[in-house]
Motif scaffolding. Structure first.
Motif, PDB file in Angstrom:
ATOM      1  N   LYS B  14       7.406  -2.508  -7.083  1.00  0.00           N
ATOM      2  CA  LYS B  14       7.267  -2.547  -8.430  1.00  0.00           C
ATOM      3  C   LYS B  14       7.132  -4.134  -9.027  1.00  0.00           C
ATOM      4  O   LYS B  14       6.529  -4.584  -9.771  1.00  0.00           O
ATOM      5  N   VAL B  15       7.882  -5.110  -8.359  1.00  0.00           N
ATOM      6  CA  VAL B  15       7.809  -6.524  -8.755  1.00  0.00           C
ATOM      7  C   VAL B  15       6.748  -7.355  -7.860  1.00  0.00           C
ATOM      8  O   VAL B  15       7.078  -7.420  -6.599  1.00  0.00           O
ATOM      9  N   ARG B  16       5.857  -7.750  -8.393  1.00  0.00           N
ATOM     10  CA  ARG B  16       4.492  -8.527  -7.699  1.00  0.00           C
ATOM     11  C   ARG B  16       3.880  -8.990  -8.487  1.00  0.00           C
ATOM     12  O   ARG B  16       3.521  -8.833  -9.469  1.00  0.00           O
ATOM     13  N   THR B  17       3.220 -10.284  -7.856  1.00  0.00           N
ATOM     14  CA  THR B  17       2.200 -10.964  -8.366  1.00  0.00           C
ATOM     15  C   THR B  17       1.421 -11.295  -7.324  1.00  0.00           C
ATOM     16  O   THR B  17       1.668 -11.836  -6.325  1.00  0.00           O
ATOM     17  N   GLU B  18      -0.092 -10.857  -7.537  1.00  0.00           N
ATOM     18  CA  GLU B  18      -0.841 -11.815  -6.611  1.00  0.00           C
ATOM     19  C   GLU B  18      -0.588 -11.014  -5.229  1.00  0.00           C
ATOM     20  O   GLU B  18      -0.485  -9.869  -4.898  1.00  0.00           O
ATOM     21  N   GLY B  19      -0.218 -11.845  -4.239  1.00  0.00           N
ATOM     22  CA  GLY B  19       0.341 -11.710  -2.982  1.00  0.00           C
ATOM     23  C   GLY B  19       1.747 -11.882  -2.694  1.00  0.00           C
ATOM     24  O   GLY B  19       2.211 -11.744  -1.713  1.00  0.00           O
ATOM     25  N   ILE B  20       2.442 -11.988  -3.662  1.00  0.00           N
ATOM     26  CA  ILE B  20       3.849 -12.217  -3.660  1.00  0.00           C
ATOM     27  C   ILE B  20       4.381 -10.973  -4.066  1.00  0.00           C
ATOM     28  O   ILE B  20       4.460 -10.365  -5.102  1.00  0.00           O
ATOM     29  N   TYR B  21       5.547 -10.502  -3.073  1.00  0.00           N
ATOM     30  CA  TYR B  21       6.097  -8.927  -3.375  1.00  0.00           C
ATOM     31  C   TYR B  21       7.548  -9.316  -3.501  1.00  0.00           C
ATOM     32  O   TYR B  21       8.138 -10.252  -2.555  1.00  0.00           O
ATOM     33  N   ALA B  22       8.514  -8.621  -4.366  1.00  0.00           N
ATOM     34  CA  ALA B  22       9.809  -8.582  -4.191  1.00  0.00           C
ATOM     35  C   ALA B  22      10.303  -7.365  -3.580  1.00  0.00           C
ATOM     36  O   ALA B  22      10.046  -6.285  -4.051  1.00  0.00           O
ATOM     37  N   ILE B  23      10.646  -7.469  -2.377  1.00  0.00           N
ATOM     38  CA  ILE B  23      10.989  -6.272  -1.537  1.00  0.00           C
ATOM     39  C   ILE B  23      12.670  -5.943  -1.532  1.00  0.00           C
ATOM     40  O   ILE B  23      13.378  -6.635  -1.566  1.00  0.00           O
ATOM     41  N   SER B  24      12.718  -4.682  -1.911  1.00  0.00           N
ATOM     42  CA  SER B  24      14.146  -4.052  -2.158  1.00  0.00           C
ATOM     43  C   SER B  24      14.650  -2.912  -1.237  1.00  0.00           C
ATOM     44  O   SER B  24      15.699  -2.584  -1.363  1.00  0.00           O
ATOM     45  N   SER B  25      13.478  -2.260  -0.525  1.00  0.00           N
ATOM     46  CA  SER B  25      14.158  -1.191   0.277  1.00  0.00           C
ATOM     47  C   SER B  25      13.169  -1.062   1.474  1.00  0.00           C
ATOM     48  O   SER B  25      11.954  -1.808   1.537  1.00  0.00           O
ATOM     49  N   TRP B  26      13.453  -0.429   2.550  1.00  0.00           N
ATOM     50  CA  TRP B  26      13.026  -0.171   3.585  1.00  0.00           C
ATOM     51  C   TRP B  26      11.575   0.579   3.425  1.00  0.00           C
ATOM     52  O   TRP B  26      10.717   0.372   4.228  1.00  0.00           O
ATOM     53  N   GLU B  27      11.570   1.394   2.576  1.00  0.00           N
ATOM     54  CA  GLU B  27      10.261   1.978   2.202  1.00  0.00           C
ATOM     55  C   GLU B  27       9.227   0.826   1.777  1.00  0.00           C
ATOM     56  O   GLU B  27       8.066   0.865   2.158  1.00  0.00           O
ATOM     57  N   GLU B  28       9.696  -0.124   0.998  1.00  0.00           N
ATOM     58  CA  GLU B  28       8.639  -1.003   0.717  1.00  0.00           C
ATOM     59  C   GLU B  28       8.240  -1.799   1.827  1.00  0.00           C
ATOM     60  O   GLU B  28       6.983  -2.259   1.878  1.00  0.00           O
ATOM     61  N   VAL B  29       9.133  -2.325   2.744  1.00  0.00           N
ATOM     62  CA  VAL B  29       8.798  -3.012   3.913  1.00  0.00           C
ATOM     63  C   VAL B  29       7.736  -2.317   4.627  1.00  0.00           C
ATOM     64  O   VAL B  29       6.707  -3.050   5.002  1.00  0.00           O
ATOM     65  N   LEU B  30       7.957  -0.943   4.883  1.00  0.00           N
ATOM     66  CA  LEU B  30       7.075  -0.129   5.574  1.00  0.00           C
ATOM     67  C   LEU B  30       5.571  -0.052   4.952  1.00  0.00           C
ATOM     68  O   LEU B  30       4.620  -0.359   5.367  1.00  0.00           O
ATOM     69  N   TYR B  31       5.800   0.089   3.474  1.00  0.00           N
ATOM     70  CA  TYR B  31       4.863  -0.116   2.790  1.00  0.00           C
ATOM     71  C   TYR B  31       3.647  -1.084   3.042  1.00  0.00           C
ATOM     72  O   TYR B  31       2.713  -1.215   3.075  1.00  0.00           O
ATOM     73  N   LEU B  32       4.396  -2.356   3.045  1.00  0.00           N
ATOM     74  CA  LEU B  32       3.800  -3.581   3.052  1.00  0.00           C
ATOM     75  C   LEU B  32       3.238  -3.715   4.542  1.00  0.00           C
ATOM     76  O   LEU B  32       2.032  -4.221   4.866  1.00  0.00           O
ATOM     77  N   ALA B  33       4.287  -3.466   5.558  1.00  0.00           N
ATOM     78  CA  ALA B  33       3.766  -3.824   6.899  1.00  0.00           C
ATOM     79  C   ALA B  33       3.086  -2.671   7.663  1.00  0.00           C
ATOM     80  O   ALA B  33       2.319  -2.941   8.559  1.00  0.00           O
ATOM     81  N   GLY B  34       2.999  -1.463   6.787  1.00  0.00           N
ATOM     82  CA  GLY B  34       2.011  -0.502   7.616  1.00  0.00           C
ATOM     83  C   GLY B  34       0.738  -0.668   7.982  1.00  0.00           C
ATOM     84  O   GLY B  34       0.526  -0.495   9.184  1.00  0.00           O
ATOM     85  N   PRO B  35      -0.076  -0.968   7.220  1.00  0.00           N
ATOM     86  CA  PRO B  35      -1.360  -1.379   7.429  1.00  0.00           C
ATOM     87  C   PRO B  35      -1.567  -2.455   8.435  1.00  0.00           C
ATOM     88  O   PRO B  35      -2.238  -2.420   9.406  1.00  0.00           O
ATOM     89  N   ARG B  36      -0.606  -3.595   8.474  1.00  0.00           N
ATOM     90  CA  ARG B  36      -0.830  -4.584   9.201  1.00  0.00           C
ATOM     91  C   ARG B  36      -0.485  -4.085  10.839  1.00  0.00           C
ATOM     92  O   ARG B  36      -0.799  -4.158  11.984  1.00  0.00           O
ATOM     93  N   LEU B  37       0.526  -3.066  10.959  1.00  0.00           N
ATOM     94  CA  LEU B  37       0.990  -2.760  12.152  1.00  0.00           C
ATOM     95  C   LEU B  37       0.188  -1.883  12.586  1.00  0.00           C
ATOM     96  O   LEU B  37      -0.142  -1.864  13.768  1.00  0.00           O
ATOM     97  N   VAL B  38      -0.515  -1.112  11.977  1.00  0.00           N
ATOM     98  CA  VAL B  38      -1.655   0.049  12.390  1.00  0.00           C
ATOM     99  C   VAL B  38      -2.589  -0.948  12.895  1.00  0.00           C
ATOM    100  O   VAL B  38      -3.120  -0.491  14.265  1.00  0.00           O
ATOM    101  N   LEU B  39      -3.212  -1.953  12.349  1.00  0.00           N
ATOM    102  CA  LEU B  39      -4.148  -2.663  13.025  1.00  0.00           C
ATOM    103  C   LEU B  39      -3.671  -3.439  14.299  1.00  0.00           C
ATOM    104  O   LEU B  39      -4.134  -3.335  15.290  1.00  0.00           O
ATOM    105  N   ILE B  40      -2.492  -4.059  14.184  1.00  0.00           N
ATOM    106  CA  ILE B  40      -2.155  -4.659  15.466  1.00  0.00           C
ATOM    107  C   ILE B  40      -1.891  -3.769  16.570  1.00  0.00           C
ATOM    108  O   ILE B  40      -2.484  -3.853  17.624  1.00  0.00           O
ATOM    109  N   LEU B  41      -1.081  -2.726  16.236  1.00  0.00           N
ATOM    110  CA  LEU B  41      -0.759  -1.703  17.372  1.00  0.00           C
ATOM    111  C   LEU B  41      -1.960  -0.981  18.052  1.00  0.00           C
ATOM    112  O   LEU B  41      -2.259  -0.739  19.309  1.00  0.00           O
ATOM    113  N   GLY B  42      -2.977  -0.789  16.935  1.00  0.00           N
ATOM    114  CA  GLY B  42      -4.083  -0.208  17.194  1.00  0.00           C
ATOM    115  C   GLY B  42      -5.119  -0.994  18.382  1.00  0.00           C
ATOM    116  O   GLY B  42      -5.475  -0.348  19.133  1.00  0.00           O
TER     117      GLY B  42
END
Lengths: 259, 336
Positions: B14-42
């Motif tokens: 919910k809270v974000r500007t450009e590339g900066i995010y305010a993370i408040s839950s594990w789901e949000e962490v996963l939402y952000l890290a997901g694509p990066r993890l897919v790329l790295i682990l892939g």
């Protein structure tokens, strides 16, 4: 008066000459600027005003002549070095960083070696609070923070704001001298009314301003002294009232009476 | 007729500007890290998955080289404003230097690759230095000429093995080192580059792209800024060259092949210019595709061109930009 003035001149230009092919753009133009004054340069279109600025700020090499900054010769220095010692300029045709938001346009000068050394405007922005300093400068120059103007993309800003962004980019450098290349042109009367206090405030803070202008009435409200150019030659210099009454200046602007 | 329009709603954080995010839950962490993890682990799991198809492991190595070149092209073109077709030049210089160090001077592989990378980047930067004031297509033409120039010099003077090249370059100690080295370097280059462009220096370089005169007026030397950018880009390219020389156990004038200049551009166009990740993804689509089409014989290039054209016409913004939008925004049709 002449000698005393030369000793305290912050910027002294002597005999600057520049030709483009067969066209003589500047012929033996010079002036002495005192610290903290507002100096106006006027002249009809094509009289060599912008070329003169380009020669002093290092964007083009003069064919002949000398430029002294606080007694030190800076003729022929590259533009970035001249900006580094505190002589900044705006561009008549605005040159913002179009793909960046307005405040990020100011982060670039705030990242420059000069601003890192001295701190940017009023010494701020040295320790990573550049975003705040940038927005502060913009607010001071009339970018309404409440309506989020400082955060808009530079390419979406109207001309008036882009002109002011040019000046803001100079201010961020914490300059000693600002060359303003037609900062009033393209602005509405109310926008100019908002700009004049900014310029007067800069003067109070000890910044020397050299303003190239077509808007004579507005220029004469702020300028201490004025110089007039025509066809690359200096035709008059002095108090604004003297210069505008000078027969050669009237002739340059209105045409000679014999016609 | 009923009027509708497409509405886009941001999803995720919910809270974000450009590339900066305010993370408040594990789901949000996963939402952000997901694509990066897919790329790295892939990428990291590719060598394990491809145990069943050893030929394709070789393709992954080459793809990573193209991904590195695409990264350096994307960086120079979209963050500095230099359209540099010098991919082949970087590869050639890196490859030849590595072969010289390894074969002529007898340096072991773990010295010859880093040395060739750094000295190659310095050499490339110095050779490109005189043309840095050029812009746009003029800069592109000159950088395109350099590999041709070096090829002809090597041929004409019959130096560095002439047309036969330098054979007998040491190979990698094991296929695992060979593979993971290039994959790790690709990941480091990608994430390092993404970090670099968000630093102060990255912002100043974008300023150079938008308006170099304004940067000069702000008291910064644009030639040294551009030289720095070229150095970073050629560092990546020269590593690719040094790696290739050891992979083929040979350095020859085919290292200066135009493929190394052209395919990265296509990869960046397909992946989406200015996204950096898109450059890597584009390479991982184009290079395997071109290998896959080998069954079609000489007809391969026709199919390849048709696919390339289709992507450019139908998704000209680039796949990465498209997927990014789909990931961050939900679209729905609303009645007016």
């Amino acid at each position: 008066m002449g000698k005393a003035m030369k000793e305290q001149a912050i910027l002294s230009v002597k005999g600057v000459t520049k030709s483009f092919g067969g066209l003589k753009a500047l012929a033996d133009v010079g002036f002495d600027i005192e610290e903290g004054e507002i100096f106006g340069i006027i002249g009809p279109n094509g009289s060599g005003k912008t070329t003169f600025i380009n020669c002093i700020t290092g964007f083009i090499m003069p064919d002949a002549g000398h430029v002294f900054f606080r007694g030190k010769e800076i003729t022929g220095w590259p533009a970035h070095k001249i900006a580094h010692i505190g002589i900044t300029r705006t561009f008549q045709i605005m040159r913002p960083y179009y793909t960046l938001p307005a405040y990020k346009n100011l982060i670039i000068p705030l990242c420059s070696p000069r601003a890192r050394k001295l701190g940017g405007w009023r010494g701020g922005g040295r320790h990573g609070d550049r975003d705040t300093v940038a927005v502060d400068i913009l607010e001071e120059i009339g970018f309404e923070r409440d309506s989020k103007v400082p955060y808009k993309l530079a390419s979406t800003l109207p001309t008036g704001y882009q002109k002011r962004l040019e000046l803001a980019r100079c201010i961020a450098m914490r300059p000693e001298i600002i060359f303003c290349d037609e900062v009033f042109s393209g602005l509405s009367m109310s926008e100019i009314a908002g700009m004049i206090p900014v310029i007067e405030k800069l003067k109070m803070e000890g910044v020397t301003l050299i303003m190239v202008e077509h808007r004579l009435r507005e220029l004469f409200r702020v300028a201490d002294r004025v110089m007039a150019l025509n066809f690359g030659e200096k035709i008059a210099e002095g108090e604004p009232e003297e210069v505008i009454e000078h027969p050669k200046v009237r002739e340059a602007y209105l045409g000679s009476e014999e016609v | 007729m009923e009027m509708t329009r497409k509405e886009r709603i941001d999803r995720g954080i919910k809270v974000r500007t450009e590339g900066i995010y305010a993370i408040s839950s594990w789901e949000e962490v996963l939402y952000l890290a997901g694509p990066r993890l897919v790329l790295i682990l892939g990428l990291l799991s590719l060598p394990l998955v491809l145990q069943v198809a050893p030929y394709w492991k070789r393709v992954v190595n080459i793809t990573c080289i193209y991904a590195l070149l695409a990264l350096s092209f994307d960086f120079l073109a979209n963050y500095v404003g230099l359209v540099c077709l010098g991919g082949a030049f970087f590869i050639g210089v890196g490859g030849y230097l590595s072969a010289i160090f390894n074969v002529y001077l007898g340096f072991p592989i773990y010295l010859s690759i880093p040395l060739a990378t750094f000295l190659g980047a310095i050499l490339c930067t110095f050779v490109i230095l005189p043309v840095l004031p050029l812009r746009g297509v003029y800069f592109a033409i000159v950088t395109l000429m350099y590999p041709l120039l070096f090829t002809r010099i090597i041929e004409a003077f019959n130096i560095l093995g002439g047309t036969n090249g330098i054979a007998g370059v040491e190979s990698f100690p094991s296929p695992w080192v060979e593979q993971y080295l290039v994959i790790l370097i690709t990941l480091i280059a990608l994430f390092g580059m993404r970090r670099l462009v968000n630093q102060d220096i990255g912002l100043v370089l974008r300023g150079v792209k938008d308006n170099d005169q304004s940067v000069r007026a702000s008291g910064m030397n644009i030639t040294s800024l551009k030289a720095f950018a070229v150095f970073i880009a050629s560092l990546i390219g020269c590593f690719g060259g040094a790696y290739l020389a050891h992979l083929y156990m040979w350095a020859g004038i085919s290292l200066f092949a135009l493929d190394f200049s052209i395919i990265p551009i296509a990869a960046v166009v397909i992946g989406g210019g200015g996204t950096l990740t898109g450059a890597v993804i584009g390479s991982f689509i184009l290079v395997p595709l071109s290998e896959f089409l080998r069954f079609a014989g000489t007809f391969r290039i026709v199919i390849y061109c048709v696919i390339l054209t289709a992507v450019i016409v139908l998704k000209s913004e680039g796949l990465m930009v498209y997927f990014q939008r789909k990931y961050h925004q939900r679209e729905r049709w609303v009645k007016l």
